[in-house]
Write a protein that holds these residues in place. Structure first.
Motif, mmCIF file in Angstrom:
data_model
loop_
_atom_site.group_PDB
_atom_site.id
_atom_site.type_symbol
_atom_site.label_atom_id
_atom_site.label_comp_id
_atom_site.label_asym_id
_atom_site.label_seq_id
_atom_site.Cartn_x
_atom_site.Cartn_y
_atom_site.Cartn_z
ATOM 1 N N UNK A 24 0.814 -1.227 0.000
ATOM 2 C CA UNK A 24 0.000 0.000 0.000
ATOM 3 C C UNK A 24 0.843 1.271 0.000
ATOM 4 N N UNK A 25 1.938 1.279 0.753
ATOM 5 C CA UNK A 25 2.812 2.452 0.777
ATOM 6 C C UNK A 25 3.448 2.678 -0.594
ATOM 7 N N UNK A 26 3.921 1.597 -1.212
ATOM 8 C CA UNK A 26 4.523 1.701 -2.541
ATOM 9 C C UNK A 26 3.504 2.191 -3.570
ATOM 10 N N UNK A 27 2.243 1.758 -3.435
ATOM 11 C CA UNK A 27 1.198 2.180 -4.362
ATOM 12 C C UNK A 27 0.926 3.678 -4.233
ATOM 13 N N UNK A 28 0.886 4.189 -2.994
ATOM 14 C CA UNK A 28 0.668 5.628 -2.778
ATOM 15 C C UNK A 28 1.795 6.434 -3.400
ATOM 16 N N UNK A 29 3.032 5.975 -3.223
ATOM 17 C CA UNK A 29 4.180 6.674 -3.801
ATOM 18 C C UNK A 29 4.127 6.620 -5.327
ATOM 19 N N UNK A 30 3.693 5.486 -5.877
ATOM 20 C CA UNK A 30 3.571 5.340 -7.337
ATOM 21 C C UNK A 30 2.581 6.361 -7.900
ATOM 22 N N UNK A 31 1.426 6.525 -7.247
ATOM 23 C CA UNK A 31 0.433 7.496 -7.709
ATOM 24 C C UNK A 31 1.005 8.913 -7.688
ATOM 25 N N UNK A 32 1.691 9.267 -6.600
ATOM 26 C CA UNK A 32 2.255 10.608 -6.482
ATOM 27 C C UNK A 32 3.380 10.827 -7.495
ATOM 28 N N UNK A 33 4.177 9.782 -7.734
ATOM 29 C CA UNK A 33 5.264 9.895 -8.705
ATOM 30 C C UNK A 33 4.706 10.117 -10.113
ATOM 31 N N UNK A 34 3.632 9.422 -10.460
ATOM 32 C CA UNK A 34 3.009 9.621 -11.778
ATOM 33 C C UNK A 34 2.478 11.043 -11.919
ATOM 34 N N UNK A 51 12.582 17.942 -16.882
ATOM 35 C CA UNK A 51 11.748 16.744 -16.769
ATOM 36 C C UNK A 51 12.612 15.497 -16.631
ATOM 37 N N UNK A 52 13.645 15.395 -17.445
ATOM 38 C CA UNK A 52 14.541 14.231 -17.351
ATOM 39 C C UNK A 52 15.284 14.212 -16.019
ATOM 40 N N UNK A 53 15.685 15.377 -15.548
ATOM 41 C CA UNK A 53 16.363 15.454 -14.252
ATOM 42 C C UNK A 53 15.417 15.033 -13.124
ATOM 43 N N UNK A 54 14.156 15.415 -13.256
ATOM 44 C CA UNK A 54 13.175 15.038 -12.239
ATOM 45 C C UNK A 54 12.998 13.510 -12.209
ATOM 46 N N UNK A 55 12.924 12.906 -13.391
ATOM 47 C CA UNK A 55 12.845 11.450 -13.453
ATOM 48 C C UNK A 55 14.084 10.789 -12.868
ATOM 49 N N UNK A 56 15.255 11.363 -13.156
ATOM 50 C CA UNK A 56 16.501 10.831 -12.585
ATOM 51 C C UNK A 56 16.493 10.933 -11.070
ATOM 52 N N UNK A 57 16.008 12.070 -10.550
ATOM 53 C CA UNK A 57 15.944 12.242 -9.098
ATOM 54 C C UNK A 57 15.009 11.223 -8.454
ATOM 55 N N UNK A 58 13.909 10.923 -9.146
ATOM 56 C CA UNK A 58 12.986 9.908 -8.626
ATOM 57 C C UNK A 58 13.641 8.532 -8.587
ATOM 58 N N UNK A 59 14.380 8.196 -9.641
ATOM 59 C CA UNK A 59 15.073 6.906 -9.654
ATOM 60 C C UNK A 59 16.125 6.848 -8.550
ATOM 61 N N UNK A 60 16.816 7.966 -8.320
ATOM 62 C CA UNK A 60 17.794 8.023 -7.239
ATOM 63 C C UNK A 60 17.126 7.831 -5.886
ATOM 64 N N UNK A 61 15.994 8.507 -5.686
ATOM 65 C CA UNK A 61 15.255 8.351 -4.429
ATOM 66 C C UNK A 61 14.768 6.917 -4.257
ATOM 67 N N UNK A 62 14.331 6.296 -5.359
ATOM 68 C CA UNK A 62 13.906 4.900 -5.292
ATOM 69 C C UNK A 62 15.044 3.973 -4.914
ATOM 70 N N UNK A 63 16.237 4.228 -5.466
ATOM 71 C CA UNK A 63 17.399 3.422 -5.106
ATOM 72 C C UNK A 63 17.771 3.577 -3.649
ATOM 73 N N UNK A 64 17.723 4.818 -3.146
ATOM 74 C CA UNK A 64 18.017 5.059 -1.730
ATOM 75 C C UNK A 64 16.979 4.375 -0.850
ATOM 76 N N UNK A 65 15.720 4.463 -1.245
ATOM 77 C CA UNK A 65 14.665 3.790 -0.489
ATOM 78 C C UNK A 65 14.927 2.287 -0.417
ATOM 79 N N UNK A 66 15.290 1.681 -1.542
ATOM 80 C CA UNK A 66 15.519 0.236 -1.590
ATOM 81 C C UNK A 66 16.678 -0.160 -0.688
ATOM 82 N N UNK A 67 17.766 0.623 -0.694
ATOM 83 C CA UNK A 67 18.938 0.299 0.124
ATOM 84 C C UNK A 67 18.611 0.420 1.612
ATOM 85 N N UNK A 68 17.980 1.524 2.005
ATOM 86 C CA UNK A 68 17.680 1.742 3.424
ATOM 87 C C UNK A 68 16.649 0.734 3.915
ATOM 88 N N UNK A 69 15.745 0.301 3.031
ATOM 89 C CA UNK A 69 14.739 -0.690 3.433
ATOM 90 C C UNK A 69 15.376 -2.014 3.836
#
Length: 384
Positions: A24-34, A51-69
């Protein structure tokens, strides 16, 4: 025999890392990211590679989230004191020999230029959650006083820079931990009532207090100007009130259904200042209207409620306090940004999570999400 020595497949190697992720948390983040990518494409299409930088920042945040999780909450607790000490030391370094830009001293060069106040958004709740975990079962009034001092030091240093937006976020994160740790309502109600009375007096006597030549000694001049502009944006419609007025015009012109994707006139005719950062909510509301705004608010509420549910079900006091504080950071981000763009709060530099452009803020959000995922994951592993 050969089967015994077969190497595990890639799926088997990564499945333990994905086990326990909060859907559910991942789904909420997915909606906001879209929503963020759509809005950034529209409002930032003529801002080069934004726009491309924003997408890159999102991927970076996703990678950080995955590592800290992948880090158990018990391990996260060991980072609390060192991270807090380093953060405060860097804030002191900013005050002594920091880099000044646009009248604010917020950065320091340690080989690379960083903004130490961003560290405290995560370090502060970590430190206070660690402190109350150590005092579990034997809490005294003195322990809450120590917690307030631990909070006041970085908040004071950040306000001195000055950086009202970040200091507000750090303060909210710290106060959330103190409140969730069991602070008595008897101590909360008096300052709340004082704040309500102060706001009422400010509204009633606003014209007198905001008259030319009147100075409020408890605030910086720019902070006083922002409050006075909030009370009456038409005092300086082409200057300090321009942001608020144009933001409200954009939100109101969106109507029920909005003007449509890429059709926002206030946005594309560049009437909205900072339309890809602090005021991106105005650009979003103009194109997607009231229904789109309600969807965005619902997505943020879902994220906050899910975070609070994770906090409620967390197995330890440290996890509960930390998850609750991180969740309140997301709430504060969204509430303050939407409030300032809508003209009900003073303009401060607070981005809208996952929607606004900004690499540093996105990294902080990724760390916060990783912490929530880690706590949710530890709860599920304990239950299994």
């Amino acid at each position: 025999m050969a089967a015994v020595f077969d190497k595990p497949s890639l799926r088997h190697r990564f499945s333990p890392m994905l086990q326990g992720f909060d859907g559910p948390l991942a789904f909420a983040v997915f909606l906001l990211a879209c929503a963020g990518l759509l809005t950034m494409y529209s409002s930032g299409f003529d801002h080069g590679s934004r726009f491309l930088d924003h997408g890159r920042n999102m991927l970076l945040a996703g990678g950080i989230m995955f590592v800290i999780a992948q880090i158990p909450p018990q391990r996260l607790m060991s980072f609390a004191v060192p991270l807090y000490i380093v953060g405060v030391a860097l804030l002191v370094a900013v005050a002594v020999f920091g880099i000044t830009k646009k009248g604010a001293r917020r950065w320091v060069n340690v080989g690379v230029v960083i903004q130490p106040s961003e560290i405290l958004k995560i370090a502060m709740p970590l430190m206070l959650a660690w402190w109350f975990q150590k005092r579990e079962g034997q809490l005294r009034p003195l322990d809450f006083i120590v917690a307030v001092v631990l909070l006041a030091v970085p908040v004071g240093l950040i306000m001195k820079q000055p950086d009202l937006g970040t200091s507000l976020l750090v303060l909210m994160a710290g106060l959330s931990v103190i409140f969730f740790a069991g602070l008595s309502w008897k101590l909360i109600i008096p300052p709340f009532l004082v704040g309500v009375v102060a706001i009422a007096l400010l509204v009633i006597f606003g014209d007198t207090l905001c008259a030319d030549g009147v100075r409020w000694f408890i605030l910086h001049d720019y902070q006083q100007q922002r409050i006075c502009t909030l009370l009456d944006p038409t005092r300086d419609p082409l200057g300090k009130g321009f942001h608020i007025i144009q933001g409200m015009i954009a939100i109101g012109s969106g109507g029920l259904f909005g003007k449509g994707f890429m059709q926002g006139t206030q946005t594309h005719l560049e009437f909205i200042p900072e339309r890809t950062t602090d005021f991106i909510f105005a650009a979003y509301s103009e194109e997607f209207g009231l229904l789109g705004t309600l969807f965005l608010i619902a997505a943020f509420l879902f994220l906050v409620l899910r975070g609070l549910a994770i906090a409620l079900e967390a197995p330890t006091l440290f996890s509960r306090l930390l998850a609750g504080a991180v969740t309140m950071i997301f709430f504060t981000y969204a509430f303050v940004n939407m409030g300032m763009v809508s003209g009900i709060l003073p303009v401060v530099g607070v981005p809208l999570p996952f929607i606004s452009y900004g690499g540093t803020a996105m990294v902080t959000l990724g760390m916060g999400l990783g912490i929530l995922m880690s706590i949710s994951k530890s709860k599920r592993l304990v239950q299994s």
